[in-house]
Write a protein that holds these residues in place. Sequence first.
Motif, PDB file in Angstrom:
ATOM      1  N   ASN A 187       0.844  -1.179   0.000  1.00 12.55           N
ATOM      2  CA  ASN A 187       0.000   0.000   0.000  1.00 12.55           C
ATOM      3  C   ASN A 187       0.888   1.241   0.000  1.00 12.55           C
ATOM      4  O   ASN A 187       2.077   1.137   0.274  1.00 12.55           O
ATOM      5  N   PHE A 188       0.316   2.400  -0.278  1.00 10.74           N
ATOM      6  CA  PHE A 188       1.076   3.626  -0.024  1.00 10.74           C
ATOM      7  C   PHE A 188       0.146   4.698   0.521  1.00 10.74           C
ATOM      8  O   PHE A 188      -1.075   4.645   0.327  1.00 10.74           O
ATOM      9  N   ILE A 189       0.742   5.637   1.243  1.00 13.84           N
ATOM     10  CA  ILE A 189      -0.052   6.706   1.855  1.00 13.84           C
ATOM     11  C   ILE A 189       0.472   8.038   1.321  1.00 13.84           C
ATOM     12  O   ILE A 189       1.689   8.275   1.323  1.00 13.84           O
ATOM     13  N   VAL A 190      -0.432   8.881   0.854  1.00 14.04           N
ATOM     14  CA  VAL A 190      -0.025  10.222   0.412  1.00 14.04           C
ATOM     15  C   VAL A 190      -0.100  11.137   1.639  1.00 14.04           C
ATOM     16  O   VAL A 190      -1.095  11.147   2.357  1.00 14.04           O
ATOM     17  N   ILE A 191       0.973  11.865   1.883  1.00 16.77           N
ATOM     18  CA  ILE A 191       1.019  12.702   3.093  1.00 16.77           C
ATOM     19  C   ILE A 191       0.139  13.938   2.925  1.00 16.77           C
ATOM     20  O   ILE A 191      -0.688  14.254   3.749  1.00 16.77           O
ATOM     21  N   ASN A 192       0.377  14.639   1.825  1.00 15.09           N
ATOM     22  CA  ASN A 192      -0.357  15.876   1.612  1.00 15.09           C
ATOM     23  C   ASN A 192      -1.092  15.799   0.274  1.00 15.09           C
ATOM     24  O   ASN A 192      -0.471  15.828  -0.791  1.00 15.09           O
ATOM     25  N   GLU A 193      -2.409  15.672   0.351  1.00 14.37           N
ATOM     26  CA  GLU A 193      -3.222  15.497  -0.859  1.00 14.37           C
ATOM     27  C   GLU A 193      -3.066  16.665  -1.832  1.00 14.37           C
ATOM     28  O   GLU A 193      -3.208  16.505  -3.036  1.00 14.37           O
ATOM     29  N   LYS A 194      -2.752  17.856  -1.279  1.00 14.33           N
ATOM     30  CA  LYS A 194      -2.663  19.041  -2.151  1.00 14.33           C
ATOM     31  C   LYS A 194      -1.357  19.077  -2.925  1.00 14.33           C
ATOM     32  O   LYS A 194      -1.218  19.805  -3.886  1.00 14.33           O
ATOM     33  N   ARG A 195      -0.355  18.313  -2.444  1.00 14.76           N
ATOM     34  CA  ARG A 195       0.957  18.339  -3.109  1.00 14.76           C
ATOM     35  C   ARG A 195       1.274  16.949  -3.666  1.00 14.76           C
ATOM     36  O   ARG A 195       2.311  16.382  -3.378  1.00 14.76           O
ATOM     37  N   LYS A 196       0.357  16.430  -4.466  1.00 15.66           N
ATOM     38  CA  LYS A 196       0.443  15.026  -4.914  1.00 15.66           C
ATOM     39  C   LYS A 196       1.766  14.681  -5.584  1.00 15.66           C
ATOM     40  O   LYS A 196       2.283  13.583  -5.444  1.00 15.66           O
ATOM     41  N   ASN A 197       2.352  15.650  -6.350  1.00 21.95           N
ATOM     42  CA  ASN A 197       3.581  15.321  -7.089  1.00 21.95           C
ATOM     43  C   ASN A 197       4.851  15.773  -6.374  1.00 21.95           C
ATOM     44  O   ASN A 197       5.939  15.696  -6.944  1.00 21.95           O
TER      45      ASN A 197
END
Length: 208
Positions: A187-197
């Motif tokens: 799995n992976f977790i995105v820390i900050n949805e607003k800074r996806k890249n």
Amino acid sequence: MIVILLTILLCGAILLLLYHLQLYFIALYFSYFIIFTTLIILIFIFIEVYRVIFKGHAPYICSSNKLIKKIIKEINFKPNSVVYDLGCGDGRFLRQLKKHKQIQGIGYEYFLMPYIIGQIYNLFSKNKVKIKLKNFFKADLSQADYVFCYLITDEMAKLEKKLKQELKPGALVISNTFKFKNWQPENFIVINEKRKNALSNKLYIYKK
Ligand SMILES: C[S@@+](CC[C@H](N)C(=O)[O-])C[C@H]1O[C@@H](n2cnc3c(N)ncnc32)[C@H](O)[C@@H]1O
């Protein structure tokens, strides 16, 4: 940066005050102290730059508070589990984790400066963790329930083999930013949805 600026301002103010009070001797010794401390810090910075550029080691950069909070929220750490931070820096991840979860934290750090800073933090913290001044490649990881790491690509390749050999079945590996080459994350977790890249915005979760 703000801490450095405030320290410089504070030292300047103390020196001015000492001269104003005509305490020249104390002012002189205080200047020696500042020069000595600055030299020590510069030596540490030089060693760090050398390690990173010529030896390919991960630099002493800490995981952000936001990221640590996200891990605490998203990962269901079992009570009394053993959590390793491989290359733990000053051990802040383990201390934060221990504040919220009942875990046993063990960190490995082979660079002296973060190790000393970590021990100083430990002195004043209620959530003390074990920090060992040791290369984690020489550590036995068989007791770990969870492993956290924030390294660089070269070290990840070597670590992948070690984790696959030593971890017990079911152990979870959480890697900040960097992936293993041949091991597919669960799995992976995105820390900050607003800074996806953004470069350092993902946690990769692996299960043995
Ligand atoms: C990017 S920092 C991460 C610090 C901490 N894990 C965090 O997330 O806040 C990586 C640290 O790993 C340490 N390190 C790298 N390779 C290591 C090794 N083989 N053994 C012990 N420490 C190591 C470095 O000295 C550095 O302080």
